[in-house]
Design a protein around this motif. Sequence first.
Motif, PDB file in Angstrom:
ATOM      1  N   GLU A 133       2.344   0.911   7.575  1.00  0.00           N
ATOM      2  CA  GLU A 133       0.889   0.976   7.492  1.00  0.00           C
ATOM      3  C   GLU A 133       0.388   2.402   7.700  1.00  0.00           C
ATOM      4  N   PRO A 136       0.885   5.833   4.049  1.00  0.00           N
ATOM      5  CA  PRO A 136       0.006   6.513   3.088  1.00  0.00           C
ATOM      6  C   PRO A 136      -0.672   7.751   3.661  1.00  0.00           C
ATOM      7  N   GLU A 155       0.834  -1.210   0.000  1.00  0.00           N
ATOM      8  CA  GLU A 155       0.000   0.000   0.000  1.00  0.00           C
ATOM      9  C   GLU A 155       0.864   1.255   0.000  1.00  0.00           C
ATOM     10  N   LYS A 203       2.165   1.657  -3.535  1.00  0.00           N
ATOM     11  CA  LYS A 203       1.060   2.081  -4.400  1.00  0.00           C
ATOM     12  C   LYS A 203       0.730   3.551  -4.195  1.00  0.00           C
ATOM     13  N   THR A 204       0.805   4.018  -2.962  1.00  0.00           N
ATOM     14  CA  THR A 204       0.506   5.418  -2.668  1.00  0.00           C
ATOM     15  C   THR A 204       1.504   6.337  -3.358  1.00  0.00           C
TER      16      THR A 204
END
Length: 224
Positions: A209, A212, A95, A98-99
């Motif tokens: 975590e 982002p 994530e 991806k951000t």
Amino acid sequence: MNLIEAVLWDMDGVLIDSEHLVQQAFTEVMLATDYMDDPAQKYLETVGFNRASTVNWYLPYVGSREIAEELYSKVHDTYIELSKTQLKLKAGVVEALKTVQYMGIPQMVVTSTRTEVALLKLARFNILSYFEDVLGGDQVSKGKPHPEPYITGANRLKVPTKNALVIEDSENGVKSGVAAGCMVLHMPDLINTKLEWNNVIYGALDSLESFPEWLSSKQFGMWV
């Protein structure tokens, strides 16, 4: 405030949960010798070093480069066996990548691991495609904590170091990023964030975590 124009990721201990395995391998090998006391603690001094720096670190303990090279190889081989079944990504990695990609910010890996090995690790976990480049410890003449790795990384992405965000877990990596003039975000793994870093790093997060949301709070690349 500086615009974030690139993200330079350390690999081991930030993206891949490998440092505790290397520490375990190092401890097992050292306990079979009488070269040092408390090898698990001593290992922390080497986190972030490339091969050449690690071999040099051994020398005061073992007295010869031949023995230092032999110990390095034994630790490496022990780690490889452990990693076959225990190696995994750190929480939140995909994530986070991806951000950065969604925000249109180029990203690359700047690691002390040899390039060939780093490429295999990143491919194993299907995250290699997120990166524009991979700079291994064998591609620089001076490894972390020297600034050369992060200066070289920023140059490859054609951004000033002051506009490059470095994400690091080790003290040697933090020192490298700061000395290069980059913005440094510390992600504690084996080494906690030190109070004396407060005035030289841009922050610290307990886990990717949270990354982002943290990055988005910087107004799509602007420090506020």
